[in-house]
Design an enzyme around this catalytic site. Sequence first.
Site, mmCIF file in Angstrom:
data_model
loop_
_atom_site.group_PDB
_atom_site.id
_atom_site.type_symbol
_atom_site.label_atom_id
_atom_site.label_comp_id
_atom_site.label_asym_id
_atom_site.label_seq_id
_atom_site.Cartn_x
_atom_site.Cartn_y
_atom_site.Cartn_z
ATOM 1 N N PRO A 28 52.067 20.970 16.972
ATOM 2 C CA PRO A 28 52.627 20.097 17.864
ATOM 3 C C PRO A 28 52.269 18.498 17.141
ATOM 4 O O PRO A 28 51.665 18.673 16.100
ATOM 5 C CB PRO A 28 51.178 19.571 19.100
ATOM 6 C CG PRO A 28 50.713 21.427 19.025
ATOM 7 C CD PRO A 28 50.310 22.062 17.573
ATOM 8 N N LYS A 29 53.481 18.408 17.358
ATOM 9 C CA LYS A 29 53.143 16.953 16.442
ATOM 10 C C LYS A 29 52.010 15.458 17.780
ATOM 11 O O LYS A 29 52.046 14.971 18.715
ATOM 12 C CB LYS A 29 54.275 16.083 16.315
ATOM 13 C CG LYS A 29 54.374 14.796 15.516
ATOM 14 C CD LYS A 29 56.009 13.887 16.101
ATOM 15 C CE LYS A 29 56.534 12.958 14.824
ATOM 16 N NZ LYS A 29 55.407 11.705 15.524
ATOM 17 N N TRP A 30 51.022 15.482 16.724
ATOM 18 C CA TRP A 30 50.122 14.541 17.122
ATOM 19 C C TRP A 30 50.223 13.204 17.031
ATOM 20 O O TRP A 30 50.926 12.543 16.304
ATOM 21 C CB TRP A 30 48.515 14.375 16.370
ATOM 22 C CG TRP A 30 48.191 15.822 16.982
ATOM 23 C CD1 TRP A 30 48.719 17.248 15.787
ATOM 24 C CD2 TRP A 30 47.657 16.805 18.019
ATOM 25 N NE1 TRP A 30 48.317 18.698 16.542
ATOM 26 C CE2 TRP A 30 47.615 18.287 17.980
ATOM 27 C CE3 TRP A 30 47.151 15.663 19.343
ATOM 28 C CZ2 TRP A 30 46.459 18.877 18.798
ATOM 29 C CZ3 TRP A 30 46.307 17.096 20.078
ATOM 30 C CH2 TRP A 30 45.989 17.998 19.950
ATOM 31 N N ASP A 175 54.382 14.179 21.029
ATOM 32 C CA ASP A 175 55.758 13.201 21.278
ATOM 33 C C ASP A 175 56.779 14.195 20.391
ATOM 34 O O ASP A 175 57.261 14.067 19.443
ATOM 35 C CB ASP A 175 55.719 12.423 20.372
ATOM 36 C CG ASP A 175 55.331 11.826 19.221
ATOM 37 O OD1 ASP A 175 54.684 12.898 18.426
ATOM 38 O OD2 ASP A 175 55.513 10.832 18.516
ATOM 39 N N GLY A 176 56.430 15.554 20.256
ATOM 40 C CA GLY A 176 57.448 16.422 19.448
ATOM 41 C C GLY A 176 56.706 17.433 18.151
ATOM 42 O O GLY A 176 55.441 18.197 19.453
#
Length: 354
Positions: A28-30, A175-176
């Site tokens: 996950p993009k934190w 967010d991605g």
Amino acid sequence: MQLPVMPPVRPMLAKSVPSIPPGASYEPKWDGFRSICFRDGDEVEFGSRNERPMTRYFPELVAAATAELPERCVVDGEIVIATDRGLDFEALQLRLHPAASRVRMLAEKTPASFIAFDLLALGDDDYTDRPFSERRAALVETLADAGPSIHVTPATTDLDTAQRWFHEFEGAGLDGVIAKPLDGPYLPDKRVMYKIKHARTADCVVAGYRVHKSGDDAVGSLLLGLYTADGDLASVGVIGAFPMATRRELFTELQPLVTTFEEHPWNWGAHVEPDVVRRYGGGSRWNAGKDLSFVPLRPERVVEVRYDHMEGQRFRHTAQFNRWRPDRDPRSCTYAQLDQPVTFRLGDIVPGLG
């Protein structure tokens, strides 16, 4: 402090790609502050992406690093503030305060967490030349007993799982997705990873502009608005990436729309009191002393912009110009047009977080 990898270190970076590539490790993009944590016994330092120490702003993470990390290590990760509503970047931004007393108060009120996703050093061993698959395995083993403030990010090599994460985890404020080559070494300040972010468009009302720093005959940025269900025009963000020739053309084109603050829905702009401005969504989250004055425009012009995701009622990042929409009625530019991610609990992504 004597470690095989010494501060400052610029973190390894990612370049944007339109889709998730196959054959990688996915995370996950934190959405927080990128930071590399250095611990050597009782000495702890949190570095930032621009190599400036962030240690003084997060005293609770210094204590957590001493209690939860190995005696001597260097760990790359993200500082976040987790709530039951997802990640709170606004609360994180408030921590960058010059007063130590306020930092201590906020550390108790809104404690931060550290999400670890790479291992640069352990003991006397430098891990930066090792492939990511080996660094990841060592990170998981090394931090198996960490917590409650330090967590290892989930990761997978399954592309279908990464696709599901991309869509589901946005509801928790992520967010991605990040994709990392499995055989790659750690390369500071090099864009060798890949980031895949959400991309959306919205039709917004142009409600004002700020003058470009080069002079008073060019537009620096356009202020964007969306109508609420109650019919109020709310400030949602700005766009400002224009060639200089376009900035001058816009300045000329917008002059017929210039109005007074008395006839404008954002009449708080006439006073530019920082607390009032922020309350109405028009202020700077990054610099409390920034000049927030603007030229008010009659809300008659519509622009389509690209954005990644919302934070509260505003665009999380600066929006990008897409095209003008002369066919749109400004009053039709409402929040109802925006995608609403499915709510997702942070605790279902990382147990014990949020």
